[in-house]
Design an enzyme around this catalytic site. Structure first.
Site, PDB file in Angstrom:
ATOM      1  N   LYS A   1       2.450   5.246   8.781  1.00  0.00           N
ATOM      2  CA  LYS A   1       3.513   4.286   8.481  1.00  0.00           C
ATOM      3  C   LYS A   1       4.828   5.045   8.388  1.00  0.00           C
ATOM      4  O   LYS A   1       5.045   5.848   7.473  1.00  0.00           O
ATOM      5  CB  LYS A   1       3.250   3.550   7.171  1.00  0.00           C
ATOM      6  CG  LYS A   1       2.319   2.363   7.275  1.00  0.00           C
ATOM      7  CD  LYS A   1       0.893   2.755   7.501  1.00  0.00           C
ATOM      8  CE  LYS A   1      -0.044   1.557   7.404  1.00  0.00           C
ATOM      9  NZ  LYS A   1      -1.434   1.944   7.714  1.00  0.00           N
TER      10      LYS A   1
ATOM     11  N   ASP B   1       7.656   4.104   7.514  1.00  0.00           N
ATOM     12  CA  ASP B   1       8.387   3.857   6.279  1.00  0.00           C
ATOM     13  C   ASP B   1       8.323   5.081   5.372  1.00  0.00           C
ATOM     14  O   ASP B   1       9.291   5.425   4.697  1.00  0.00           O
ATOM     15  CB  ASP B   1       7.791   2.660   5.520  1.00  0.00           C
ATOM     16  CG  ASP B   1       8.297   1.335   6.045  1.00  0.00           C
ATOM     17  OD1 ASP B   1       9.320   1.321   6.748  1.00  0.00           O
ATOM     18  OD2 ASP B   1       7.663   0.303   5.755  1.00  0.00           O
TER      19      ASP B   1
ATOM     20  N   PHE C   1      12.507  -2.175 -28.462  1.00  0.00           N
ATOM     21  CA  PHE C   1      11.743  -2.223 -27.214  1.00  0.00           C
ATOM     22  C   PHE C   1      10.290  -1.949 -27.579  1.00  0.00           C
ATOM     23  O   PHE C   1       9.782  -0.857 -27.380  1.00  0.00           O
ATOM     24  CB  PHE C   1      12.296  -1.184 -26.252  1.00  0.00           C
ATOM     25  CG  PHE C   1      11.709  -1.211 -24.849  1.00  0.00           C
ATOM     26  CD1 PHE C   1      10.740  -2.130 -24.474  1.00  0.00           C
ATOM     27  CD2 PHE C   1      12.144  -0.306 -23.889  1.00  0.00           C
ATOM     28  CE1 PHE C   1      10.210  -2.152 -23.198  1.00  0.00           C
ATOM     29  CE2 PHE C   1      11.619  -0.304 -22.604  1.00  0.00           C
ATOM     30  CZ  PHE C   1      10.650  -1.231 -22.264  1.00  0.00           C
TER      31      PHE C   1
ATOM     32  N   ASP D   1       6.298  -7.319 -18.581  1.00  0.00           N
ATOM     33  CA  ASP D   1       6.820  -7.673 -17.264  1.00  0.00           C
ATOM     34  C   ASP D   1       5.756  -7.352 -16.221  1.00  0.00           C
ATOM     35  O   ASP D   1       5.089  -6.317 -16.295  1.00  0.00           O
ATOM     36  CB  ASP D   1       8.095  -6.871 -16.973  1.00  0.00           C
ATOM     37  CG  ASP D   1       8.848  -7.363 -15.749  1.00  0.00           C
ATOM     38  OD1 ASP D   1       8.515  -8.449 -15.251  1.00  0.00           O
ATOM     39  OD2 ASP D   1       9.763  -6.662 -15.301  1.00  0.00           O
ATOM     40  N   ALA D   2       5.592  -8.228 -15.250  1.00  0.00           N
ATOM     41  CA  ALA D   2       4.664  -7.951 -14.156  1.00  0.00           C
ATOM     42  C   ALA D   2       5.189  -6.801 -13.312  1.00  0.00           C
ATOM     43  O   ALA D   2       6.395  -6.562 -13.236  1.00  0.00           O
ATOM     44  CB  ALA D   2       4.483  -9.201 -13.293  1.00  0.00           C
TER      45      ALA D   2
ATOM     46  N   LYS E   1      10.642  -0.200  -6.584  1.00  0.00           N
ATOM     47  CA  LYS E   1      11.589   0.798  -7.089  1.00  0.00           C
ATOM     48  C   LYS E   1      11.976   1.778  -5.978  1.00  0.00           C
ATOM     49  O   LYS E   1      11.972   2.995  -6.165  1.00  0.00           O
ATOM     50  CB  LYS E   1      10.982   1.536  -8.288  1.00  0.00           C
ATOM     51  CG  LYS E   1      10.960   0.683  -9.554  1.00  0.00           C
ATOM     52  CD  LYS E   1      12.354   0.467 -10.105  1.00  0.00           C
ATOM     53  CE  LYS E   1      12.376  -0.486 -11.288  1.00  0.00           C
ATOM     54  NZ  LYS E   1      12.265  -1.900 -10.893  1.00  0.00           N
TER      55      LYS E   1
ATOM     56  N   LYS F   1       0.952   3.760   1.375  1.00  0.00           N
ATOM     57  CA  LYS F   1       0.965   3.762   2.840  1.00  0.00           C
ATOM     58  C   LYS F   1       0.553   5.129   3.380  1.00  0.00           C
ATOM     59  O   LYS F   1       1.084   6.152   2.950  1.00  0.00           O
ATOM     60  CB  LYS F   1       2.358   3.409   3.359  1.00  0.00           C
ATOM     61  CG  LYS F   1       2.824   2.015   2.958  1.00  0.00           C
ATOM     62  CD  LYS F   1       4.234   1.737   3.449  1.00  0.00           C
ATOM     63  CE  LYS F   1       4.693   0.344   3.027  1.00  0.00           C
ATOM     64  NZ  LYS F   1       6.076   0.050   3.450  1.00  0.00           N
TER      65      LYS F   1
ATOM     66  N   LYS G   1      13.133   3.584 -19.307  1.00  0.00           N
ATOM     67  CA  LYS G   1      14.125   3.678 -18.235  1.00  0.00           C
ATOM     68  C   LYS G   1      15.236   4.622 -18.658  1.00  0.00           C
ATOM     69  O   LYS G   1      15.560   4.734 -19.837  1.00  0.00           O
ATOM     70  CB  LYS G   1      14.751   2.310 -17.932  1.00  0.00           C
ATOM     71  CG  LYS G   1      13.856   1.311 -17.252  1.00  0.00           C
ATOM     72  CD  LYS G   1      14.655   0.046 -16.924  1.00  0.00           C
ATOM     73  CE  LYS G   1      13.860  -0.929 -16.086  1.00  0.00           C
ATOM     74  NZ  LYS G   1      14.681  -2.098 -15.693  1.00  0.00           N
TER      75      LYS G   1
END
Length: 414
Positions: A288, A290, A249, A257-258, A264, A284, A173
């Site tokens: 769509k 979106d 890390f 983590d799932a 995001k 999509k 990240k």
């Protein structure tokens, strides 16, 4: 406008949620490449040793989903258990896909406001609101915080893939905080990078020494190359630089983590600098809204700023399922416009066709996967859908539209 600090984040392609976005869009690319009329709403879930494909798909294409999923995971960098506890070759891949609801299909195929042309015959695939945004803070007309966060994430992935820093693992990240004075970015306040890594680096086992080594390497190989062409640059003595603040890390990716498709959406768009309608993009197909209308809203906003009709522009579009024309169009220029918002809205409505079929046609959305070798939408699934300097995205190409808006505004002001 006042003085403030604004922060945006990005994530690498090895982040669990981004793995899901890439798999969902790889499925979309494969289906549209073989059958451009495919209707796709593909969701992906990953967890330790597991990838689940679910959603609704109607297509004539024949796709080996299990092989496709494994290839995406491998290309990201999860090739064996050493790459973070998630292995492309051994993870379970479950496929649970249904066909698209006929009620939705009917609304798309035959719009409520129907007449004899294709653009009006094709209704929106769902109701919803979409926002597009542009500003003059960067050459790509994006807010500086998210632009810089993406730069760092891209460079972080690059040095891992090229093995410049061979101890890095896929998950990571970035986060950037920018100082603004009177609404204008003036300095990089803080850079934060969290990156997955091997438990040992060149024989170094001490946690503190490992973190210091990573911090020095990232400044030299990630931060400096990613920002070398910027007017506002980080300063080692003034810019706060944080790396792996928890100390280490090592466990990351789906083991740590799932992940889910569509978690995001702020990373995908404007880093929180502009409003968001709530709809995700990945997995999509272009019917769509979106996805397609969010691209169109960015196209409109960027055209306005490129034409210098405003320094900032936010565009809201709203749609009803099965209705072709937008229910509403709102243009906001935050008191930076050179003409009234009423006049600007009138010009936009004249020069942009925002019906779903017209958007698909304008950007050639259903044919681009095949034209780009079966890999178009997947490339947008990491490092943002807007302002990309590394991709040729049709909604970013606004030169012609900006010229039209300049001419129209001059006619209006005569």
């Amino acid at each position: 406008m006042s003085d403030f600090i604004f922060t945006s984040e990005s994530v690498t392609e090895g982040h669990p949620d981004k793995i899901c976005d890439q798999i969902s869009d790889a499925v979309l690319d494969a289906l549209l490449t073989e059958d451009p009329e495919s209707r796709v709403a593909c969701e992906t879930v990953v967890n330790t040793g597991l990838c689940l494909l679910t959603g609704e798909i109607t297509s004539k294409a024949k796709v080996d989903y299990i092989k496709l999923v494994r290839n995406v995971i491998k290309e990201i960098g999860y090739e064996d258990h050493k790459a973070g506890g998630f292995d492309a070759n051994s993870c379970a891949v479950l496929v649970a896909l249904d066909e698209q609801s006929p009620d939705i299909s009917q609304g798309v195929n035959e719009a409520d406001d129907i007449n004899n042309d294709l653009e009006n015959n094709t209704g929106a695939g769902d109701q919803g609101i979409m926002f597009g945004y542009a500003c003059d803070e960067t050459p790509e007309l994006m807010p500086l915080p998210i632009s810089l966060a993406h730069r760092l994430a891209i460079q972080l992935a690059k040095v891992r893939h090229e093995k410049v820093l061979n101890y890095l693992l896929p998950d990571g990240k970035t986060q950037v905080s920018i100082d603004y004075k009177k609404g204008v970015p003036v300095a990089i306040n803080t850079i934060l990078i969290s990156t997955q890594h091997n438990p040992e680096i060149d024989g170094i086992k001490d946690e503190g020494e490992i973190r210091q080594r990573i911090k020095e390497d990232l400044w030299t190989n990630v931060v400096m190359p990613a920002t070398e062409d910027l007017e506002i640059k980080p300063d080692l003595h003034k810019t706060r630089f944080l790396v792996n603040p928890t100390g280490k890390f090592v466990i990351g990716g789906p083991q740590g983590d799932a992940g889910l498709t569509g978690r995001k959406i702020i990373v995908d768009t404007y880093g929180g600098y502009a409003r968001h309608g709530g709809g995700a993009f990945s997995g999509k197909d272009p019917t769509k809204v979106d996805r397609s209308a969010a691209y169109a809203a960015r196209y409109v906003a960027k055209s306005i700023v490129k034409a210098k009709l405003a320094k900032k522009a936010e565009v809201q579009l709203s749609y009803a399922i099965g209705v072709a024309k937008p229910i509403s169009i709102l243009i906001e220029t935050f008191d930076t416009g050179v003409i009234s918002q009423a006049n600007l809205t009138e010009i936009i409505e004249e020069h942009f066709d925002l019906r779903p079929a017209a958007i698909i046609k304008e950007f050639n959305l259903i044919n681009l996967p095949k034209k780009r070798g079966g890999n178009f939408f997947r490339k947008t699934a990491s490092y943002g859908h807007f302002g990309r300097r590394d991709l040729e995205l049709p909604w970013e190409n606004v030169e012609e539209k900006a010229e039209q808006l300049v001419k129209a505004s001059k006619m209006l002001l005569k």
